[in-house]
Write a protein that holds these residues in place. Structure first.
Motif, short mmCIF file in Angstrom:
data_model
loop_
_atom_site.label_atom_id
_atom_site.label_comp_id
_atom_site.label_asym_id
_atom_site.label_seq_id
_atom_site.Cartn_x
_atom_site.Cartn_y
_atom_site.Cartn_z
N ARG A 3 -7.48 3.76 0.21
CA ARG A 3 -8.75 4.64 0.23
C ARG A 3 -9.08 4.68 1.79
O ARG A 3 -9.58 5.82 2.02
CB ARG A 3 -9.80 3.92 -0.70
CG ARG A 3 -9.55 4.29 -1.98
CD ARG A 3 -10.93 3.96 -2.93
NE ARG A 3 -11.24 2.61 -2.98
CZ ARG A 3 -10.72 1.67 -3.99
NH1 ARG A 3 -9.84 2.07 -4.76
NH2 ARG A 3 -10.99 0.36 -3.94
N VAL A 4 -9.05 3.81 2.45
CA VAL A 4 -9.54 3.90 3.93
C VAL A 4 -8.58 4.83 4.69
O VAL A 4 -9.07 5.75 5.32
CB VAL A 4 -9.49 2.40 4.52
CG1 VAL A 4 -9.78 2.79 5.88
CG2 VAL A 4 -10.62 1.75 4.03
N LEU A 5 -7.15 4.74 4.45
CA LEU A 5 -6.47 5.41 5.21
C LEU A 5 -6.37 7.04 4.49
O LEU A 5 -6.20 7.99 5.45
CB LEU A 5 -4.91 4.91 4.88
CG LEU A 5 -4.46 3.59 5.61
CD1 LEU A 5 -3.21 2.95 5.28
CD2 LEU A 5 -4.89 3.78 7.15
N LEU B 189 -8.58 0.69 13.04
CA LEU B 189 -8.78 1.78 13.92
C LEU B 189 -7.43 2.76 13.68
O LEU B 189 -6.20 2.20 13.67
CB LEU B 189 -8.73 1.58 15.58
CG LEU B 189 -8.90 2.56 16.39
CD1 LEU B 189 -10.02 3.44 16.48
CD2 LEU B 189 -8.46 2.08 17.95
N ALA B 190 -7.68 4.11 13.16
CA ALA B 190 -6.60 5.03 12.90
C ALA B 190 -6.58 6.19 13.69
O ALA B 190 -7.69 6.63 14.18
CB ALA B 190 -6.91 5.42 11.47
N VAL B 191 -5.33 6.73 14.15
CA VAL B 191 -5.21 7.87 14.73
C VAL B 191 -4.22 8.61 14.24
O VAL B 191 -3.10 8.28 13.72
CB VAL B 191 -5.14 7.57 16.33
CG1 VAL B 191 -5.84 7.02 17.22
CG2 VAL B 191 -3.70 6.54 16.52
N LEU B 192 -4.43 9.93 14.30
CA LEU B 192 -3.27 10.86 13.71
C LEU B 192 -2.17 11.31 14.81
O LEU B 192 -2.39 10.71 15.79
CB LEU B 192 -3.86 12.22 13.34
CG LEU B 192 -4.96 12.06 12.06
CD1 LEU B 192 -5.48 13.47 11.82
CD2 LEU B 192 -4.38 11.47 10.79
N PRO B 193 -1.19 11.86 14.57
CA PRO B 193 -0.03 11.92 15.62
C PRO B 193 -0.45 12.45 16.63
O PRO B 193 -1.24 13.53 16.75
CB PRO B 193 1.00 12.85 14.71
CG PRO B 193 0.76 12.67 13.25
CD PRO B 193 -0.79 12.14 13.22
N GLY B 194 -0.02 12.12 17.80
CA GLY B 194 -0.34 12.37 19.22
C GLY B 194 -1.73 12.09 19.73
O GLY B 194 -2.12 12.40 20.92
N CYS C 230 0.79 -1.29 -0.10
CA CYS C 230 0.10 0.13 0.12
C CYS C 230 0.93 1.03 -0.11
O CYS C 230 1.63 1.49 0.89
CB CYS C 230 -0.82 -0.12 1.29
SG CYS C 230 -1.83 1.53 1.44
N ALA C 231 0.39 2.16 -0.87
CA ALA C 231 1.35 3.22 -1.14
C ALA C 231 1.35 4.17 0.31
O ALA C 231 2.07 5.25 0.35
CB ALA C 231 0.89 4.28 -2.46
N ALA C 232 0.21 4.14 0.97
CA ALA C 232 0.02 5.05 2.04
C ALA C 232 0.88 4.59 3.24
O ALA C 232 0.62 5.30 4.21
CB ALA C 232 -1.37 5.15 2.37
#
Length: 221
Positions: free
Chosen positions: A120-122, A144-149, A48-50
């Motif tokens: 696409r999901v990311l 389940l995804a979270v951004l930095p911090g 996956c490129a992401a």
């Protein structure tokens, strides 16, 4: 956020994994099939490129060696407290290796996973501090995804979709991402994944289930 995501994949000890598949696969094949799921999932994630890195959390020796050989960083399941502590441990390890990285915890039982669908999901997940993707059954969570911090506060397990929504995570609704939703816990799940098109290791393992099983999967297309 192309190339910016670290993915965390918890992998149970193979002898205790996918017990609900035993009626379909038999006890002898079940651990090997669980490992095949993880291998095919990891291969798709790495394509996956992401995604820039993958951290596997496991105490299984065979999974550790096999998945490290494919390109994952593997850390032991030091908490040994189940899936959610393993996710938190993996996120901490990923952030130690790359401070400030966005992290996605992903199920290791997505044998039909497609790299483009995960991307696409990311991409959708990059728009919210904390977000999740429901599974194909509509009750669980595959990502389940979270951004930095941001604290992941994972709530995987029974009825995790409602738990993640109640905790304030944004539910992702990208189209055409069935392969990221289709986890495998039961024989019916496995048929659905095969109908989508599983990776080569899962395909080889399910070949041992016989023509009748593969015919059932083919009839879903």
């Amino acid at each position: 956020m192309t190339g910016g995501w670290a993915v965390v994949m918890p992998v149970k000890r193979l002898l205790g994994a996918k017990t609900r598949l035993a009626d379909t696969t038999g006890e002898e094949l079940r651990p090997a099939l669980a490992l095949a799921f993880a291998e095919d999932t990891l291969t798709a994630v790495l394509a996956c490129a992401a995604v820039s890195s993958v951290t596997v959390v496991t105490d299984d020796d065979e999974a550790r060696v096999t998945l490290a050989r494919l390109g994952a960083a593997v850390v032991p399941d030091s908490p040994r407290g189940g899936l959610n502590p393993a996710v938190e441990h993996g996120v901490a390890a990923a952030r130690t290796a790359r401070p400030g990285v966005a992290v996605a915890a992903l199920n290791a039982d997505l044998p039909a996973l497609r790299a483009a669908e995960l991307e696409r999901v990311l991409d959708a997940a990059s728009q919210a501090p904390r977000s999740f993707l429901a599974d194909a059954a509509g009750t669980g969570t595959t990502l389940l995804a979270v951004l930095p911090g941001v604290d992941p506060a994972p709530g995987f397990g029974t009825a995790s979709r409602m738990r993640h929504r109640a905790s304030g995570a944004v539910e992702l609704m990208p189209g055409d991402v069935e392969s990221v939703r289709q986890d495998v816990d039961t024989g019916e799940d496995l048929l659905a994944a095969i109908a989508l098109g599983v990776g080569p290791r899962t395909a080889r393992s399910t070949h041992r289930l016989g023509d009748g099983f593969r015919t059932s999967a083919a009839s879903r297309n």
